[in-house]
Design a protein around this motif. Structure first.
Motif: not given
Length: 78
Positions: A19, A21, A47, A49-50, A54-58
Motif C-alpha cells: 500500500g 504511507k 496514515q 493505506f492498503d 483502505n485506511l488501516i492505520s492512523q
C-alpha cells in the motif's frame, strides 16, 4: 533570504508493503490544525493505506523535523 530545502513539503507519500504511507505536516494553532511545510509543523499525521486504498492505520505524532526558527534567525544575522 533564508532557504530551507523542504519548506514547501506539505505531505509525503511512500510505498509501504503493498500500500502507501502518507505523512501530512500540521501546526497546532489553538484548537485547530493547519497544513504547513515540513520544518514548520508542530505535529504530523501518518496514515497507512492498503493496496485497495483502505485506511488501516492512523497516528498523530510530534514532528521530529521541526526547525527551531529562533536559532535560524539568529544565525542569519551573524
Amino acid at each position: 533570504m533564508l532557504y530551507i530545502e523542504e519548506e514547501n513539503t506539505l505531505y509525503e507519500v511512500f510505498d509501504f508493503h503493498k500500500g502507501k504511507k502518507i505523512i501530512i505536516y500540521l501546526e497546532e494553532v489553538g484548537k485547530d490544525l493547519l497544513i504547513v511545510g515540513k520544518p514548520f509543523g508542530t505535529h504530523l499525521l501518518e496514515q497507512i493505506f492498503d493496496e485497495n486504498d483502505n485506511l488501516i492505520s492512523q497516528k498523530f505524532k510530534i514532528n521530529p523535523y521541526k526547525v527551531d526558527m529562533s536559532i535560524v534567525l539568529i544565525d542569519e544575522y551573524d
